[in-house]
Design a protein around this motif. Structure first.
Motif, PDB file in Angstrom:
ATOM      1  N   THR A   1      86.167  42.957  10.473  1.00 27.26           N
ATOM      2  CA  THR A   1      86.839  44.323  10.765  1.00 27.26           C
ATOM      3  C   THR A   1      87.962  44.630  10.940  1.00 27.26           C
TER       4      THR A   1
ATOM      5  N   ALA B   1      78.964  42.558  15.900  1.00 29.59           N
ATOM      6  CA  ALA B   1      79.693  41.241  16.733  1.00 29.59           C
ATOM      7  C   ALA B   1      79.341  41.427  18.302  1.00 29.59           C
ATOM      8  N   ILE B   2      78.664  42.825  18.640  1.00 31.07           N
ATOM      9  CA  ILE B   2      78.561  42.364  20.643  1.00 31.07           C
ATOM     10  C   ILE B   2      77.088  42.113  19.894  1.00 31.07           C
TER      11      ILE B   2
ATOM     12  N   ALA C   1      84.117  49.707  10.204  1.00 34.16           N
ATOM     13  CA  ALA C   1      83.633  49.691  11.606  1.00 34.16           C
ATOM     14  C   ALA C   1      82.628  48.672  12.822  1.00 34.16           C
TER      15      ALA C   1
ATOM     16  N   GLY D   1      84.959  39.951  13.835  1.00 33.60           N
ATOM     17  CA  GLY D   1      86.137  40.577  14.346  1.00 33.60           C
ATOM     18  C   GLY D   1      87.014  40.512  13.164  1.00 33.60           C
TER      19      GLY D   1
ATOM     20  N   ILE E   1      82.231  45.664  14.350  1.00 40.04           N
ATOM     21  CA  ILE E   1      81.851  45.638  15.771  1.00 40.04           C
ATOM     22  C   ILE E   1      81.041  45.264  16.722  1.00 40.04           C
ATOM     23  N   ASP E   2      79.653  46.476  15.993  1.00 35.95           N
ATOM     24  CA  ASP E   2      78.366  46.521  16.314  1.00 35.95           C
ATOM     25  C   ASP E   2      78.059  45.009  16.028  1.00 35.95           C
TER      26      ASP E   2
END
Lengths: 111, 111, 168
Positions: free
Chosen positions: A74, A86-87, A80, A71, A83-84
């Motif tokens: 990011t 991170a998910i 960008a 995070g 954050i994918d």
């Protein structure tokens, strides 16, 4: 003896925070440094934990902290896709911890 | 203005993470370590992603950050609960200061 | 019969929203997302329904918002409490496992109650005895061992609101 250890740790953390604020560096490194310190504390518990359960707990926490680092990256690099990352890391860490808990419980996996 | 509020929330999250990892090192047994680390690190990671949401506003990245917050709040207690149960079943003792243990009766009755 | 259709349309919109957030707003994403969410909800839409009429009552959503506010307040209080215990020099802890009695029966609300107990000050739910309605809770500073007093201190404030959400 315990008092002396406590005071030494307090002084070390104070030195860390002050040097993190005073020494000249980029803003992103100032923000990531405390997270690196918490990863080192987790690794201490993983290496020296007396029982397997301690190591499992530390691994759980390590996953959440890596998600937090994604995070922060990011925000500062404007990339960008982090954050994918991170998910995906959060999902994978949760599933892995459930499997680890099942293994510790000493049961079969298909229950 | 939004960026300053976002950085403020990220700072709060980092401090909570650091305190949680200190608890992971300082506390005496598995269950108390789970208490400290789960609460602090959950709020810390959610704080970081709340900061990311404030920083980016209602764009794709901000909404993804909101998804991560919901996911972490739902799954982190579940994994800590599974780890606590597995640690008890694999036979980890509670520390010496502990007072009472009502769970032992239930486990003996179930056998 | 009609309520089931409304419920499915609501669920399709929810799944489609998550799809759009995760994959971006372009034309082929939208078409493929609509197809996928319709197929998903037609297959798995009514997998966990116990009482379908409670879906329609509006006051349960207001109670749910109120629950979220109370919950966030308790989480912040829990963090300050734990930080005090970690940073103080002689660590004021007195841990133990106690029993909490609950009268909630449904699976989903038991999960919500156990998760809330985990994230509130000083408590961590260890196991659930569903037949007799007990939750076993690890408490970091045991003030009381008796079941009634413990229930009043730990779970009462959440259970009161959750009973209103279930609309019974």
């Amino acid at each position: 003896m315990k008092k002396i250890n406590y005071i030494i740790c307090l002084v070390l953390i104070a030195v860390f925070i002050i040097s993190n604020l005073v020494i000249k560096m980029d803003l992103i490194i100032r923000f990531v440094n405390p997270m690196i310190l918490s990863i080192i504390l987790c690794l201490y518990r993983i290496f020296l934990g007396p029982s397997p359960a301690d190591r499992a707990v530390a691994t759980d926490i390590l996953g959440l902290i890596v998600v937090g680092i994604c995070g922060i990256i990011t925000v500062f690099t404007k990339a960008a896709f982090f954050i994918d990352v991170a998910i995906a890391w959060a999902l994978q860490s949760f599933i892995g911890n459930l499997a680890l808990a099942k293994y510790l419980e000493g049961k079969k996996f298909d229950e | 203005m939004n960026e300053i509020i976002g950085l403020f929330f990220i700072t709060i999250g980092i401090i909570a993470d650091l305190i949680g990892c200190l608890g992971l090192v300082r506390f005496p047994d598995v269950y108390t370590r789970l208490q400290a680390s789960t609460k602090c690190v959950t709020l810390g990671t959610c704080g970081i992603f709340f900061g990311v949401f404030f920083y980016y506003g209602f764009t794709i990245i901000g909404l993804k950050a909101l998804l991560i917050i919901i996911f972490v709040f739902l799954t982190s207690p579940v994994s800590s609960h599974a780890l606590a149960k597995a640690a008890y079943k694999s036979g980890v003792k509670m520390c010496q200061q502990s007072v009472c243990d009502e769970y032992r009766n239930y486990k003996e009755r179930i056998k | 019969m009609k309520i089931r259709v409304y419920r499915k349309i609501f669920l399709i919109c929810l799944v489609f929203l998550v799809w759009i957030i995760l994959s971006g707003f372009e034309i082929y994403n939208v078409i493929f997302g609509i197809i996928c969410s319709v197929i998903l909800i037609l297959l798995f839409g009514d997998i966990n329904i116990q009482n379908e009429w409670t879906f329609k009552k509006p006051q349960r959503y207001l109670w749910f918002l109120y629950y979220i506010i109370i919950f966030l307040y308790e989480v912040i209080k829990a963090n300050i409490d734990v930080a005090y215990r970690i940073l103080s020099p002689n660590m004021p802890i007195k841990p133990g496992i106690v029993k909490v009695k609950t009268s909630i029966k449904s699976d989903a609300f038991l999960t919500i109650l156990a998760n809330s107990i985990t994230l509130t000050p000083g408590t961590l739910s260890v196991d659930i005895d569903k037949e007799n309605g007990y939750i076993y809770v690890h408490w970091i500073y045991v003030r009381d061992v008796d079941v009634e007093a413990v229930t009043k201190k730990i779970a009462h404030k959440f259970e009161k609101i959750l009973m209103k959400i279930t609309c019974k």
